[in-house]
Design a protein around this motif. Structure first.
Motif, PDB file in Angstrom:
ATOM      1  N   CYS A 294      59.361  39.488  76.753  1.00 26.83           N
ATOM      2  CA  CYS A 294      59.559  38.597  75.613  1.00 26.83           C
ATOM      3  C   CYS A 294      61.036  38.521  75.239  1.00 26.83           C
ATOM      4  O   CYS A 294      61.827  39.415  75.563  1.00 26.83           O
ATOM      5  CB  CYS A 294      58.744  39.079  74.406  1.00 26.83           C
ATOM      6  SG  CYS A 294      56.947  39.032  74.676  1.00 26.83           S
ATOM      7  N   ALA A 295      61.381  37.462  74.534  1.00 26.86           N
ATOM      8  CA  ALA A 295      62.779  37.269  74.146  1.00 26.86           C
ATOM      9  C   ALA A 295      62.873  36.373  72.926  1.00 26.86           C
ATOM     10  O   ALA A 295      61.948  35.625  72.611  1.00 26.86           O
ATOM     11  CB  ALA A 295      63.574  36.665  75.300  1.00 26.86           C
ATOM     12  N   ALA A 296      64.001  36.462  72.241  1.00 26.54           N
ATOM     13  CA  ALA A 296      64.309  35.590  71.104  1.00 26.54           C
ATOM     14  C   ALA A 296      65.496  34.723  71.482  1.00 26.54           C
ATOM     15  O   ALA A 296      66.359  35.133  72.268  1.00 26.54           O
ATOM     16  CB  ALA A 296      64.626  36.416  69.865  1.00 26.54           C
ATOM     17  N   VAL A 310      63.556  41.317  73.824  1.00 28.97           N
ATOM     18  CA  VAL A 310      62.976  42.155  72.773  1.00 28.97           C
ATOM     19  C   VAL A 310      61.606  42.635  73.215  1.00 28.97           C
ATOM     20  O   VAL A 310      60.973  42.047  74.103  1.00 28.97           O
ATOM     21  CB  VAL A 310      62.839  41.389  71.430  1.00 28.97           C
ATOM     22  CG1 VAL A 310      64.202  40.979  70.903  1.00 28.97           C
ATOM     23  CG2 VAL A 310      61.936  40.182  71.590  1.00 28.97           C
ATOM     24  N   CYS A 312      57.734  42.909  72.961  1.00 28.91           N
ATOM     25  CA  CYS A 312      56.796  41.856  72.565  1.00 28.91           C
ATOM     26  C   CYS A 312      56.120  42.143  71.229  1.00 28.91           C
ATOM     27  O   CYS A 312      55.507  41.243  70.639  1.00 28.91           O
ATOM     28  CB  CYS A 312      55.745  41.642  73.657  1.00 28.91           C
ATOM     29  SG  CYS A 312      56.437  40.903  75.160  1.00 28.91           S
ATOM     30  N   HIS A 316      59.588  37.271  68.357  1.00 24.16           N
ATOM     31  CA  HIS A 316      60.105  36.617  69.551  1.00 24.16           C
ATOM     32  C   HIS A 316      59.627  35.172  69.570  1.00 24.16           C
ATOM     33  O   HIS A 316      58.678  34.810  68.880  1.00 24.16           O
ATOM     34  CB  HIS A 316      59.651  37.346  70.823  1.00 24.16           C
ATOM     35  CG  HIS A 316      58.162  37.415  70.985  1.00 24.16           C
ATOM     36  ND1 HIS A 316      57.379  38.353  70.329  1.00 24.16           N
ATOM     37  CD2 HIS A 316      57.305  36.655  71.712  1.00 24.16           C
ATOM     38  CE1 HIS A 316      56.107  38.172  70.639  1.00 24.16           C
ATOM     39  NE2 HIS A 316      56.027  37.141  71.493  1.00 24.16           N
ATOM     40  N   ASP A 317      60.287  34.339  70.357  1.00 22.33           N
ATOM     41  CA  ASP A 317      59.858  32.942  70.432  1.00 22.33           C
ATOM     42  C   ASP A 317      59.689  32.447  71.861  1.00 22.33           C
ATOM     43  O   ASP A 317      59.540  31.253  72.099  1.00 22.33           O
ATOM     44  CB  ASP A 317      60.801  32.017  69.664  1.00 22.33           C
ATOM     45  CG  ASP A 317      62.264  32.334  69.880  1.00 22.33           C
ATOM     46  OD1 ASP A 317      62.610  32.776  70.994  1.00 22.33           O
ATOM     47  OD2 ASP A 317      63.060  32.135  68.948  1.00 22.33           O
ATOM     48  N   ARG A 319      57.994  33.897  75.973  1.00 17.36           N
ATOM     49  CA  ARG A 319      57.505  34.951  76.878  1.00 17.36           C
ATOM     50  C   ARG A 319      57.580  34.419  78.304  1.00 17.36           C
ATOM     51  O   ARG A 319      57.095  33.334  78.603  1.00 17.36           O
ATOM     52  CB  ARG A 319      56.071  35.347  76.545  1.00 17.36           C
ATOM     53  CG  ARG A 319      55.598  36.578  77.308  1.00 17.36           C
ATOM     54  CD  ARG A 319      54.365  37.158  76.664  1.00 17.36           C
ATOM     55  NE  ARG A 319      54.097  38.506  77.142  1.00 17.36           N
ATOM     56  CZ  ARG A 319      53.328  39.384  76.506  1.00 17.36           C
ATOM     57  NH1 ARG A 319      52.757  39.055  75.350  1.00 17.36           N
ATOM     58  NH2 ARG A 319      53.128  40.591  76.995  1.00 17.36           N
TER      59      ARG A 319
END
Length: 400
Positions: A294-296, A310, A312, A316-317, A319
């Motif tokens: 996951c990531a932002a 980040v 999960c 986050h916004d 995947r």
């Protein structure tokens, strides 16, 4: 930066000339004589130095994109400390809900307003969106994170101003050919021409081009010879851009303004000191993330090329579903082929295979996105003409 740094030597020389012109004039010298007393071709360099000598100033810069259905306006408002080489600015992008959908891919989502704060100190650029921590983009971070950081890097302090990437950068790169119009308050109005490749350097990376026609600038200096206003219709640059990239044709007009005021007044901004993160350590290219990670995207860069990895369980916004490569060959000249079509197919299959847990918080359970690029090569050899399409893409879902 590239729009201003090359003028360092010229400005240093201009500083000497300005000092020489001022000597021996006594108290009877007209305001701005150090600028207006120079040969016409040298007045913009002298004006740049006179503006910096004010020590501080407030500025407002705008860039307005026009389509046949609505406009988008990017407004930057802040303060400059020429002595310290620092700046602080709020950048807002307001996109009309009727803004053309095709143009939106180069500007922003219709019906949205995005705001973030930028600060500069020398070659370092700090970015913060909302209440998030400051991200510090050093030259090392910009080099390491690559192409996606060009938009931020363009604002690092230069020889013209502590906040670069505005019409102010173009002024010392143009030469007045006609005497300015003297206004009733003693200010001067100049009409000059800038080359399209020079103008392109201050545009967002996705809109830069080497084509198009010359751009007319209107430049105003105050009675003391300091820069106060620049306006430009950047339409001629769009012509070259549209020739290179058909989708940008939806952008019909492009206008820019720049205003300076409050010379010499104290500025309240300081270099961000608390809660600052090193972008080089906090961020990573999305192409380096593993499937399921996951990531932002709160990077201040726009897009999804560089993200904040980040856990999960944290906010986050996106995947990642898969990293995929495109490598296709075709007989004949198929220059119109793009890797995007094949990436879409491969990401669709990755979406179908993804564990349910990866899709649980997706905004669109049946949808997916991808980020990447491809290269199409047409070659001719003894076997005839052939086309090869290669590229690399990251498949992901947008999450809530």
């Amino acid at each position: 930066m590239d729009t201003a740094g090359r003028w360092g030597t010229v400005l240093a020389l201009t500083s000497v000339l300005v000092g020489t012109a001022a000597c021996g004039t006594g108290n009877d010298a007209e305001p701005g004589e150090a600028v207006y007393g120079q040969p016409l071709a040298d007045q913009f360099h002298a004006a740049t130095e006179a503006t910096r000598e004010a020590g501080t100033a407030a500025f407002v810069s705008t860039l307005t994109y026009g389509t046949n259905t609505g406009d988008a306006v990017q407004r930057t408002e802040g303060s400059l400390d020429y002595t310290e080489g620092t700046s602080l600015a709020t950048v807002s992008l307001e996109v009309d809900r009727r803004f053309h959908r095709t143009a939106a891919q180069f500007v922003g989502e219709p019906g949205t307003t995005v705001e973030q704060t930028l600060a500069t100190e020398g070659d370092d650029v700090y970015v913060r969106r909302g209440g998030a921590a400051w991200l510090r983009y050093t030259p090392e971070a910009i080099t390491g994170l690559g192409e996606a950081t060009r938009g931020v890097a363009a604002h690092a302090a230069g020889d013209v101003a502590p906040y670069s990437g505005t019409l102010a950068d173009l002024v010392p790169r143009t030469i007045p050919r006609q005497a300015p119009e003297r206004q009733t308050d003693g200010s001067r109005l100049y009409r000059v021409t800038a080359l399209p490749e020079t103008v392109s350097e201050i545009l967002p990376p996705e809109l830069r081009t080497a084509g198009g026609g010359p751009v007319e600038l209107t430049v105003v200096l105050d009675p003391e010879g300091r820069l106060t206003e620049v306006t430009a219709d950047l339409g001629p640059v769009l012509v070259g851009l549209h020739e290179e990239n058909a989708p940008t044709g939806a952008i019909r007009t492009l206008r820019a303004t720049y205003e300076l005021s409050a010379f010499g007044k104290p500025v309240r901004h300081r270099k961000p000191a608390e809660g600052v993160e090193d972008a080089r350590k906090a961020l990573a290219p999305v192409s380096g993330l593993k499937a399921g990670q996951c990531a932002a995207t709160d990077t201040g860069l726009g897009g999804s090329g560089v993200v904040r990895p980040v856990d999960c369980a944290e906010s986050h916004d996106m995947r990642v579903l898969a990293q995929t490569e495109v490598d296709r060959s075709f007989p004949g000249d198929a220059a119109e082929k793009s890797g995007d079509t094949y990436a879409d197919e491969q990401c669709g299959r990755a979406h179908d295979r993804a564990p349910a847990a990866w899709l649980r918080d997706a905004v669109d359970k049946d949808g997916y996105s991808y980020h990447g690029s491809s290269e199409t090569t047409v070659s001719v050899d003894e076997k005839g003409t052939g086309t090869t399409v290669t590229g690399a893409y990251t498949c992901y879902v947008v999450t809530s």
